[in-house]
Design a protein around this motif. Structure first.
Motif, PDB file in Angstrom:
ATOM      1  N   PRO A  57       0.830  -1.220   0.000  1.00  0.00           N
ATOM      2  CA  PRO A  57       0.000   0.000   0.000  1.00  0.00           C
ATOM      3  C   PRO A  57       0.855   1.257   0.000  1.00  0.00           C
ATOM      4  N   PHE A  58       1.737   1.383  -0.985  1.00  0.00           N
ATOM      5  CA  PHE A  58       2.699   2.484  -1.022  1.00  0.00           C
ATOM      6  C   PHE A  58       2.254   3.615  -1.932  1.00  0.00           C
ATOM      7  N   GLY A  59       1.141   3.446  -2.651  1.00  0.00           N
ATOM      8  CA  GLY A  59       0.673   4.480  -3.551  1.00  0.00           C
ATOM      9  C   GLY A  59      -0.063   5.580  -2.821  1.00  0.00           C
ATOM     10  N   PRO A  64      -2.739   0.329  -3.924  1.00  0.00           N
ATOM     11  CA  PRO A  64      -1.780  -0.770  -4.072  1.00  0.00           C
ATOM     12  C   PRO A  64      -0.830  -0.579  -5.244  1.00  0.00           C
ATOM     13  N   TRP A  65       0.434  -0.763  -4.980  1.00  0.00           N
ATOM     14  CA  TRP A  65       1.449  -0.890  -6.005  1.00  0.00           C
ATOM     15  C   TRP A  65       1.950  -2.328  -5.986  1.00  0.00           C
ATOM     16  N   THR A 108       8.559   2.650 -16.447  1.00  0.00           N
ATOM     17  CA  THR A 108       7.775   3.536 -15.580  1.00  0.00           C
ATOM     18  C   THR A 108       7.810   3.045 -14.130  1.00  0.00           C
ATOM     19  N   GLU A 109       8.920   2.477 -13.720  1.00  0.00           N
ATOM     20  CA  GLU A 109       9.047   2.015 -12.345  1.00  0.00           C
ATOM     21  C   GLU A 109       8.848   3.182 -11.362  1.00  0.00           C
ATOM     22  N   LYS A 110       8.118   2.942 -10.295  1.00  0.00           N
ATOM     23  CA  LYS A 110       8.043   3.944  -9.233  1.00  0.00           C
ATOM     24  C   LYS A 110       9.351   3.954  -8.450  1.00  0.00           C
TER      25      LYS A 110
END
Length: 206
Positions: A57-59, A64-65, A108-110
């Protein structure tokens, strides 16, 4: 196919399926996002295998990511890659250009995290490998395999991807001692050496 997850953000009625699939013995790895009808809505390619997957849950607002773990062949390092399933495109850019796929935009990696290799790994292997990922109350737990399954490190990373805890396995210590006695390693396992392994490299996308 080696792993998949059904991802659904709170309040979003449409789930997405994230699938990671790798070449049989070498790179690359494809991460595909499918909608509920099975149509591919996103595709990311990685130079290495990404065989472990979980959601975090880092978004924004705890959305969710997807976090995937494995190896980055171009850097010869264990890695985790974090993707927003709403925006999955491109290819992992590698320092070693021979591992780059042609005709793809940057990924497009976060975020991407690379883990240091141990002296044992450098002695006998081409790379270390993130074999297991799990979400825990403290954040994200990552298991980094070094020479073999019993010789590994455990990392705990918080939401900012800072290492808050790390530990080497008893098998890691035993294997290090065996290599010392065999004369293949010329040093003892020290606290300073272990502390260097706790340092990770983090790349973030804007």
């Amino acid at each position: 196919i080696n792993s998949f997850r059904v991802v659904q953000a709170g309040g979003d009625p449409t789930p997405e399926i994230v699938v990671t699939s790798n070449h049989g013995w070498s790179y690359p790895d494809q991460v595909a996002v499918l909608n509920a009808a099975g149509k591919m809505t996103g595709e990311y390619w990685h130079a290495g295998h990404l065989t472990s997957m979980d959601t975090v849950p880092f978004g924004p607002g705890g959305s969710p990511w997807v976090v995937l773990g494995g190896v980055d062949n171009g850097r010869h390092r264990a890695t985790i890659v974090i993707l927003d399933p709403k925006n999955v495109h491109g290819f992992s850019e590698e320092e070693d250009d021979s591992y780059n796929l042609r005709g793809f935009a940057p990924g497009t990696e976060k975020a991407v995290v690379w883990f240091e290799r141990s002296c044992m790994n450098e002695l006998s292997e081409q790379f270390n490998y993130a074999t297991d990922i799990s979400v825990i109350p403290q954040g994200l737990q990552v298991v980094d395999r070094e020479p073999h399954d019993s010789a590994y490190l455990v990392y705990v990373l918080d939401k900012d991807l800072k290492v808050t805890y790390a530990e080497v396995s008893s098998g890691f210590k035993s294997q290090h001692r065996e290599l010392e006695l065999a004369g293949r390693l010329k040093h003892r396992l020290t606290d300073e050496e272990v502390a260097k392994l706790w340092k990770v490299t983090v790349m973030r996308r804007p």
